[in-house]
Design an enzyme around this catalytic site. Structure first.
Site, mmCIF file in Angstrom:
data_model
loop_
_atom_site.group_PDB
_atom_site.id
_atom_site.type_symbol
_atom_site.label_atom_id
_atom_site.label_comp_id
_atom_site.label_asym_id
_atom_site.label_seq_id
_atom_site.Cartn_x
_atom_site.Cartn_y
_atom_site.Cartn_z
ATOM 1 C CB THR A 193 14.720 3.478 12.587
ATOM 2 O OG1 THR A 193 15.276 4.661 13.139
ATOM 3 C CG2 THR A 193 15.648 2.299 12.836
ATOM 4 C CG HIS B 45 1.509 -9.553 3.517
ATOM 5 N ND1 HIS B 45 0.241 -10.018 3.325
ATOM 6 C CD2 HIS B 45 1.503 -8.250 3.135
ATOM 7 C CE1 HIS B 45 -0.518 -9.025 2.857
ATOM 8 N NE2 HIS B 45 0.234 -7.947 2.736
ATOM 9 C CB THR C 95 -0.923 -0.015 1.250
ATOM 10 O OG1 THR C 95 -1.768 -1.163 1.157
ATOM 11 C CG2 THR C 95 -1.767 1.247 1.335
ATOM 12 C CB CYS D 53 -15.319 -8.948 3.600
ATOM 13 S SG CYS D 53 -16.652 -9.518 4.603
HETATM 14 N N1 PLP Z 1 -1.548 -4.534 -4.319
HETATM 15 C C1 PLP Z 1 -2.144 -5.731 -4.473
HETATM 16 C C2 PLP Z 1 -2.374 -6.259 -5.842
HETATM 17 C C3 PLP Z 1 -2.560 -6.466 -3.349
HETATM 18 O O1 PLP Z 1 -3.155 -7.645 -3.526
HETATM 19 C C4 PLP Z 1 -2.311 -5.931 -2.066
HETATM 20 C C5 PLP Z 1 -2.740 -6.645 -0.850
HETATM 21 O O2 PLP Z 1 -3.657 -7.414 -0.834
HETATM 22 C C6 PLP Z 1 -1.670 -4.680 -1.967
HETATM 23 C C7 PLP Z 1 -1.306 -4.015 -3.109
HETATM 24 C C8 PLP Z 1 -1.379 -4.062 -0.629
HETATM 25 O O3 PLP Z 1 -0.244 -4.637 -0.063
HETATM 26 P P1 PLP Z 1 0.008 -4.551 1.529
HETATM 27 O O4 PLP Z 1 -0.993 -5.453 2.171
HETATM 28 O O5 PLP Z 1 1.428 -5.008 1.696
HETATM 29 O O6 PLP Z 1 -0.173 -3.126 1.918
#
Ligand code: PLP
Length: 363
Positions: free
Chosen positions: A215, A178, A50, A302
């Site tokens: 950091t 993740h 994100t 959801c």
């Molecule tokens: N972009 C895509 C295609 C995703 O599937 C996700 C998370 O589901 C994200 C961005 C966001 O990543 P993060 O959960 O590391 O913020």
């Protein structure tokens, strides 16, 4: 990660403890950069996908002395963190439709780019709901010919398919740990050589060459590096293994209940399947699978306990009911044939209940 948690040094400190922490950060940076064919210094660690997307989507980016981007064009199936438009003002964001198979419409891309000033175009490498792999390299040629830049959200594809930043033609690329078994809360934005750095979202201590202050999350970054190294060792064999398991799963789903699998006719990630059955409520399936000890997800977001229609399925032209009924099953490195058997067994029970209920409703 456990070893890195024991480090007391700050990676910005010059003493031995600081240098030890720095070694872990730079080791991970080098491993991740190598996996995507990028230079280590082009990688900015962030708190996840994100933040990487939010950092990337900035006006006035450009390559060398070339034109600066003035607007954002994002495909309609992007993650919400891209569709929110980043730092572009509302009026300067356009969305790009997709085909019924869930692939970005390149003719439409050409048209949209002809209609205005240079654009930053954001197209994901693989969709997080359908797994459909987008024609990113072809899009990059179109975008560059129009004087624009291409941002690729590779969060879902990274670690699941081979990926080379230069072959893709990506100017900016977002990653997250993740999705490949790494820790939550760490990711990266990669900025191709020659492309201007987006203005920092966080300013302060000058970390990450001034591009992201704060950091570094040393243990998280160490885990990110370890996950990437593990994911890319033997990737080809793992892709074939998952592809076979996923196809077995889909054949079973379709035979039992005539399930429709979305984006089935196009290249997809080997681990993802998104399907629906008429009359199936996604929540019912998620709960039913959960009771059988199997974690699946509704294709759509959801919120407040209510399943919203999937913006991805809607962009592909499906109506509200179908867009609310998608069930997504993801396979991973620990998935075995016995898990597919168990999943299909649970599905048979669920689908049986579904047709009994439908019988009752129509009686
Ligand atoms: N972009 C895509 C295609 C995703 O599937 C996700 C998370 O589901 C994200 C961005 C966001 O990543 P993060 O959960 O590391 O913020």
């Amino acid at each position: 990660m456990a070893d890195a948690l024991d480090l007391c040094g700050n990676p910005s400190s010059v003493h031995a403890e600081g240098r030890e922490a720095r070694k872990w950060v730079e080791g991970a940076r080098a491993a991740i950069a190598k996996a995507i064919g990028a230079l280590p210094k082009s990688l900015i660690f962030t708190s996840g996908g994100t933040e990487a997307n939010a950092l990337a989507l900035a006006p006035r980016l450009g390559r060398g002395e070339g034109p600066r981007v003035e607007r954002l064009v994002a495909s309609a199936i992007e993650h919400a963190s891209v569709l929110s438009g980043g730092r572009f003002p509302h009026g300067s964001v356009a969305t790009l439709g997709v085909t019924p198979d869930g692939l970005v419409d390149l003719d439409r891309l050409r048209e949209v780019l002809r209609q205005g000033p240079p654009a930053l175009v954001s197209i994901m490498l693989a969709n997080n709901e359908t797994g459909a792999i987008q024609p990113v390299a072809a899009a990059a040629e179109i975008v560059h010919a129009a004087g624009g830049l291409l941002h690729v959200d590779a969060v879902q594809a990274f670690g699941k398919i081979a990926l080379d930043m230069n072959e893709l033609g990506a100017d900016l690329l977002s990653l997250s740990a993740h999705k490949i078994g790494g820790p939550k809360g760490v990711g990266a934005l990669v900025v191709a050589e020659g492309v201007s750095d987006p203005e920092a979202l966080l300013r302060g201590g000058g970390q990450e060459l001034g591009r992201r202050a704060g950091t570094e999350n040393v243990a998280g970054i160490a885990g990110f590096g370890a996950a990437v190294t593990a994911a890319y060792a033997g990737l080809e064999a793992e892709t074939l293994r998952l592809d076979r398991l996923r196809n077995r799963l889909e054949d079973g789903l379709r035979q039992t209940s005539g399930a429709t699998v979305f984006s089935r006719s196009v290249d997809r990630l080997p681990n993802t399947t998104l399907f629906t059955v008429p009359g199936l409520r996604a929540e019912t399936a998620v709960i039913g699978f959960d009771l059988a000890g199997i974690a699946v997800s509704s294709g759509s977001a959801c919120s407040s306990g209510k399943v919203q229609p999937s913006h991805v399925l809607q962009a592909m032209g499906f109506g509200q009911e179908t867009a609310q009924g998608g069930v997504r099953i993801s396979l991973g490195w620990s998935t075995r044939d016995a898990d597919i058997d168990r999943c299909l067994e649970a599905w048979r029970r669920l689908a049986g209940g579904l047709s009994n209920n439908q019988g009752r409703n129509t009686a």
